[in-house]
Write an enzyme that holds these catalytic residues in place. Structure first.
Site, PDB file in Angstrom:
ATOM      1  N   LYS A   1      48.962  37.451  33.961  1.00 24.89           N
ATOM      2  CA  LYS A   1      48.674  37.574  35.606  1.00 24.89           C
ATOM      3  C   LYS A   1      47.696  36.293  36.051  1.00 24.89           C
ATOM      4  O   LYS A   1      46.579  36.223  36.068  1.00 24.89           O
ATOM      5  CB  LYS A   1      49.190  38.268  36.401  1.00 24.89           C
ATOM      6  CG  LYS A   1      47.912  39.737  36.186  1.00 24.89           C
ATOM      7  CD  LYS A   1      48.419  40.954  37.376  1.00 24.89           C
ATOM      8  CE  LYS A   1      47.251  41.754  37.112  1.00 24.89           C
ATOM      9  NZ  LYS A   1      47.691  42.766  38.064  1.00 24.89           N
TER      10      LYS A   1
ATOM     11  N   TYR B   1      20.251  27.318  53.092  1.00 25.54           N
ATOM     12  CA  TYR B   1      19.981  27.358  54.491  1.00 25.54           C
ATOM     13  C   TYR B   1      19.748  28.866  55.656  1.00 25.54           C
ATOM     14  O   TYR B   1      19.182  29.569  55.125  1.00 25.54           O
ATOM     15  CB  TYR B   1      21.846  27.994  54.455  1.00 25.54           C
ATOM     16  CG  TYR B   1      22.317  26.512  54.694  1.00 25.54           C
ATOM     17  CD1 TYR B   1      22.342  26.184  56.101  1.00 25.54           C
ATOM     18  CD2 TYR B   1      23.484  25.704  53.109  1.00 25.54           C
ATOM     19  CE1 TYR B   1      23.871  24.987  55.756  1.00 25.54           C
ATOM     20  CE2 TYR B   1      24.167  25.572  53.725  1.00 25.54           C
ATOM     21  CZ  TYR B   1      24.327  23.774  54.772  1.00 25.54           C
ATOM     22  OH  TYR B   1      25.201  23.391  54.865  1.00 25.54           O
TER      23      TYR B   1
END
Length: 377
Positions: free
Chosen positions: A39, A252
């Site tokens: 899956k 950042y």
């Protein structure tokens, strides 16, 4: 061996290792069928390549959604394909059209399926799932008294363990006992309870079929040592190297401040590629046996690592560093970011160059592949 350069990160999938893992799992459950769960695009690694590599030894595959089943049917015209979610409301004909076997999870799905079969004058195969305590999918113990289940002839009855990755949890034995009692309502029907972790709970949990998924890729349950072979490698390329003086800040928010002069490499992989931002806390990349700590925050497309201790010929643009490999497997990455291997694996993005090796016969291991690619640049 030729390796093209399309992106700044590359994922290696060792298909021969996946085949060996399936063979070892099948030996562990000798006497039971060892299916394969593919899956979510084979856990994000490519259902076409992985299902095809297993097709000569696996007769039964599991997917989650109908569309996944339709895709897999186009690849594997002669295999049994079970759809764990069953069919979408009002669309049982999709199952028959594509030769898929729905896993019926509710009385309403059973009603729709039986009405569809009755209307067409033919009984089509279906599986029935029991809720043995997870409160997720499946009919309950009380549901088994429902009139709509009388005369139902499933080709498989199944359930799913909630705590199989915790072998000492009493819930495993409790679910096993419930499964035995509920499956007795359908005598002589093949049974399936164990997925990857459940296989390691022992023969009591194997029944007539097991359903390994993530174990195929060499990720053992609850960190135990076993012969499963790691099948995944992930690398990213250095895009820039700069010297940061003592007191300089990185990334950042300028959250990392250098305490000494250091060389910093900007590497072309980030959270858009499935590298969790929390990996910045204690994460590292590797050059061989050398650990290269992540510095500052992880960006969407890049991250920074300390390459101060690397030789000049290594700390340069174009060199590949390892995120997943011999020194740091998926389980280690998962522990670092506070999650499980499933989430790490299925979060890996689609911007990688992907290399599949060893569908049969002799093959290179993941570590050999990484070394070969480094030699070719």
């Amino acid at each position: 061996m030729h390796f093209c350069k399309q992106t700044s990160a590359r994922l290696t999938v060792d298909l021969a290792a996946i085949r060996r893992n399936h063979a070892w799992l099948a030996e562990c459950v000798r006497g039971a069928e060892c299916a394969a769960v593919v899956k979510a695009d084979a856990y994000g690694l490519g259902v076409r390549e992985i299902a095809s590599s297993l097709a000569d030894r696996v007769q039964t595959f599991f997917v989650a959604q109908p569309e996944e089943g339709c895709q897999l049917r186009r690849l594997l015209p002669d295999k049994r394909i079970f759809v764990l979610h069953g069919f979408l409301t009002g669309q049982p004909e999709t199952m028959v059209e594509h030769g898929l076997i729905p896993v019926l999870n509710s009385l309403e799905q059973v009603r729709q399926w039986r009405a569809f079969c009755h209307g067409g004058g033919q009984d089509h195969p279906a599986a029935l799932q029991f809720d043995t305590g997870m409160s997720r999918f499946g009919v309950s113990k009380d549901d088994l008294r429902a009139e709509v289940l009388r005369g139902l002839k499933p080709v498989l009855v199944m359930s799913h363990l909630a705590c199989a990755d915790q072998p000492d949890d009493p819930a495993n034995r409790e679910q096993l006992q419930r499964f035995l009692a509920m499956s007795a309502v359908f005598p002589d029907v093949p049974r399936s309870l164990a997925a990857s972790s459940g296989i390691f709970l022992g023969a009591d949990y194997h029944f007539e079929m097991v359903r390994p998924g993530i174990a195929l890729y060499g990720i053992p349950p609850h960190g135990e040592s076993c012969p499963l072979v790691p099948a995944i490698g992930l690398e990213a390329q250095i895009l820039q190297v700069r010297t940061v003086e003592a007191g300089g800040s990185i990334g950042y928010g300028l959250t990392y401040r250098a305490e000494r002069p250091m060389r910093v490499a900007t590497v072309g992989i980030g959270y858009a590629d499935g590298i969790f931002r929390s990996f910045a806390r204690d994460g590292a990349l590797w050059w061989g046996d050398r650990r290269l700590p992540v510095l500052g925050r992880i960006s969407m497309d890049s991250l920074s690592v300390d390459v101060t201790e690397l030789p000049d010929e290594v700390a340069r643009e174009g060199v590949w560093l390892t995120l997943i490999g011999p020194q740091q497997d998926i389980a280690m990455m998962a522990e670092c970011v506070g999650t499980i291997g499933y989430e790490v694996l299925t979060s890996l993005g689609y911007r990688f160059d992907r290399f599949y090796n060893g569908s049969s016969g002799n093959c290179l291991s993941v570590s050999d592949l990484l070394m070969a690619k480094n030699r070719t640049g």
